[in-house]
Structures are given as structure tokens and as C-alpha cells.
Design a protein around this motif. Structure first.
Motif, mmCIF file in Angstrom:
data_model
loop_
_atom_site.group_PDB
_atom_site.id
_atom_site.type_symbol
_atom_site.label_atom_id
_atom_site.label_comp_id
_atom_site.label_asym_id
_atom_site.label_seq_id
_atom_site.Cartn_x
_atom_site.Cartn_y
_atom_site.Cartn_z
ATOM 1 N N UNK A 157 43.246 45.960 20.085
ATOM 2 C CA UNK A 157 43.491 46.255 21.376
ATOM 3 C C UNK A 157 42.402 47.182 22.001
ATOM 4 N N UNK A 158 41.802 47.901 21.236
ATOM 5 C CA UNK A 158 40.860 48.986 21.897
ATOM 6 C C UNK A 158 39.542 48.130 22.487
ATOM 7 N N UNK A 159 39.427 46.845 22.290
ATOM 8 C CA UNK A 159 38.591 45.930 23.142
ATOM 9 C C UNK A 159 38.888 45.757 24.350
ATOM 10 N N UNK A 160 40.202 45.906 24.733
ATOM 11 C CA UNK A 160 40.490 45.914 26.104
ATOM 12 C C UNK A 160 40.729 47.180 26.809
ATOM 13 N N UNK A 161 41.572 48.326 25.921
ATOM 14 C CA UNK A 161 42.042 49.571 26.264
ATOM 15 C C UNK A 161 40.744 50.383 26.736
ATOM 16 N N UNK A 162 39.557 50.202 25.884
ATOM 17 C CA UNK A 162 38.414 51.105 26.091
ATOM 18 C C UNK A 162 37.810 51.040 27.425
#
Length: 270
Positions: A57-62
Motif C-alpha cells: 500500500x506504500x506504493x500508493x500512500x507514499x
């Protein structure tokens, strides 16, 4: 008048929505104490530690967590870049270019870091390095401008950015600098499938100038890299322009003997 204004706003719906979300998230982070803010940035980071533990999800949240100084400095410039792309390519293509650069460059950098750690070329501390922000996506959108430019300027444009990026990496840049270059190339490649852009206007050319300065400031983040990056960028732009010119001359059809005969003589011969 009101309807026309709403139609203009609707054309920039992705830019405005994303800008509003960045403003909210950045403002909220600013109210937290440094320790809490650091924990959130670490959890949103697309570093090897988070990805290895399945935190995809960090791929989007970042892309919504920015740790890059005063928001009043970078947000208006970012919005100018995104708005220009949305006017030229439309909302869907803007999102595609941004996400291809943000996610694609992140994964390519991660693959390179995994190899570097395994081979012992870098310390394992890099697996927990902070990697958040909009720079990969923004550089991909900047790269997508290549396909929107007139053909005679495309080689100059991409040559300049490749030269700037290569100089920054060569003068001691880190993995983020390499990611900027990868994102730029990814954006340029994906834009070749976008079709014809909207026409350029004076306002849009002005926005391109602002967007270019913003991209340069993102890539060249240190004073030491300023002169090498500028020099290398100009050199590579010149080489790209000359190569493009030579290619155009080689592919230009050679006139036949009949084509060289004046029209009135051609009709007489026929």
C-alpha cells in the motif's frame, strides 16, 4: 460566465483534487510532534523493509506524504506541472503517466537496491531509508511532455533531462536521483501511446517554463551538482538535437529527375 469557469475547473479535476489532498495531509503532519511525524513517514515509505513485509500500500500512500520543506514553495509548482499535463493530455492520461512513473520507478529502484545489498555494494541500512513524496510521479509527467512537444524539439528536451540526471548521479547522487531518471524515461515512453495532445498556447508555454524549473530543482538538489548538471544537460541537448537533425536529413526522400523538371516541361513531356 459561471458555466465557463466551472468547465475550466472540471478540466483540472485531478490536479485540484490531488493538490487538495496533499494540502490536507501535509498540514496534518505539520501539527504533529517530530517523533509522530517520523513514524508516519517511515510507515508510508516505499523502502525495501516495508515492501519485503508486504506493505504494498506504500506504493500508493507514499505519493500523498511529502517531506520536502515548505509546502508554499513546492505545491504551486507541482500543480502547475500537473495542470499543464491535464490540459494537454486529459485527466486519465495524467493519472497513467504519474502512476507509471511513481510505481514503476519505485520498483525498479527497489530491484537495484536488492542487488546492491546482496552484492555488498551498499550497507543494509539502506533497506530502511525514507522514500516518500511526489518526485517520481512528477518527473514521469515531465517526461510525458516529450511527446507533446513539436518533433524538432523532442530530442533537445529529452537530451537535456537525461544529461542533467546523469550528471547528478555521477556527482554523488543517491538512489532517489537514479529513480528520477528512470521515472522521466518511463513517462516519455508511456506518452508515446497517448496520441495527439491539445495545441500549445502562450499560457501553456509559460506553464512549461515553470514546470521545467520545478523539475530541475527536484533533480538538482545540491549546489555542488548545479554546474555539472547544467553543463552536461546542455551538451546532451546539443548532441540530441544534432542527431535528430542528421536523422531527418537521412530519411528525407531524394527528388527524382522528373521531380526536378519544371511543371510546364513535365506536362510537355507527358
Amino acid at each position: 460566465m459561471v458555466r465557463a469557469g466551472l468547465m475550466r475547473i472540471a478540466r483540472l479535476r485531478v490536479t485540484l483534487a490531488y493538490g487538495a489532498m496533499l494540502l490536507v495531509v501535509t498540514s496534518a503532519l505539520a501539527t504533529l510532534d517530530p517523533l509522530a511525524r517520523e513514524r508516519i513517514v517511515e510507515k508510508a515509505s516505499t523502502n525495501l523493509h516495508n515492501l519485503a513485509h508486504g506493505h504494498f500500500g506504500t506504493l500508493l500512500g507514499s505519493a500523498f506524504v511529502v517531506d520536502a520543506g515548505a509546502i508554499a514553495v513546492w505545491l504551486p509548482n507541482l500543480l502547475c506541472l500537473l495542470a499543464l499535463a491535464e490540459l494537454l493530455w486529459g485527466s486519465t492520461r495524467l493519472v497513467v503517466a504519474f502512476m507509471v512513473g511513481h510505481v514503476g520507478a519505485t520498483l525498479l529502484v527497489a530491484a537495484g537496491l536488492i542487488a546492491a545489498v546482496k552484492e555488498g555494494w551498499t550497507s543494509t541500512d539502506i533497506t530502511r531509508a525514507t522514500d516518500v513524496g511526489v518526485s517520481y510521479g512528477a518527473m514521469a509527467v515531465l517526461g510525458a511532455m516529450t511527446a507533446a512537444l513539436p518533433r524538432r524539439w523532442q530530442a533537445l528536451w529529452i537530451g537535456w533531462w537525461i544529461g542533467v540526471g546523469a550528471a547528478v548521479v555521477a556527482t554523488g547522487g543517491d538512489f532517489t536521483d537514479a529513480g528520477h531518471g528512470l521515472a522521466l524515461v518511463l513517462g516519455a515512453l508511456v506518452a508515446t501511446r497517448f496520441g495527439a495532445p491539445e495545441p500549445w498556447t502562450r499560457w501553456r508555454l509559460g506553464m512549461l517554463a515553470v514546470a521545467s524549473w520545478f523539475g530541475f530543482a527536484m533533480v538538482v538538489s545540491t549546489t555542488a551538482a548545479l554546474v555539472p548538471a547544467t553543463s552536461c544537460g546542455l551538451l546532451c541537448a546539443l548532441v540530441g538535437g544534432l542527431a535528430s537533425r542528421l536523422s531527418a536529413l537521412r530519411t528525407r526522400p531524394t527528388p527524382s529527375a522528373t521531380d526536378m523538371v519544371p511543371d510546364f516541361e513535365r506536362h510537355a513531356l507527358s
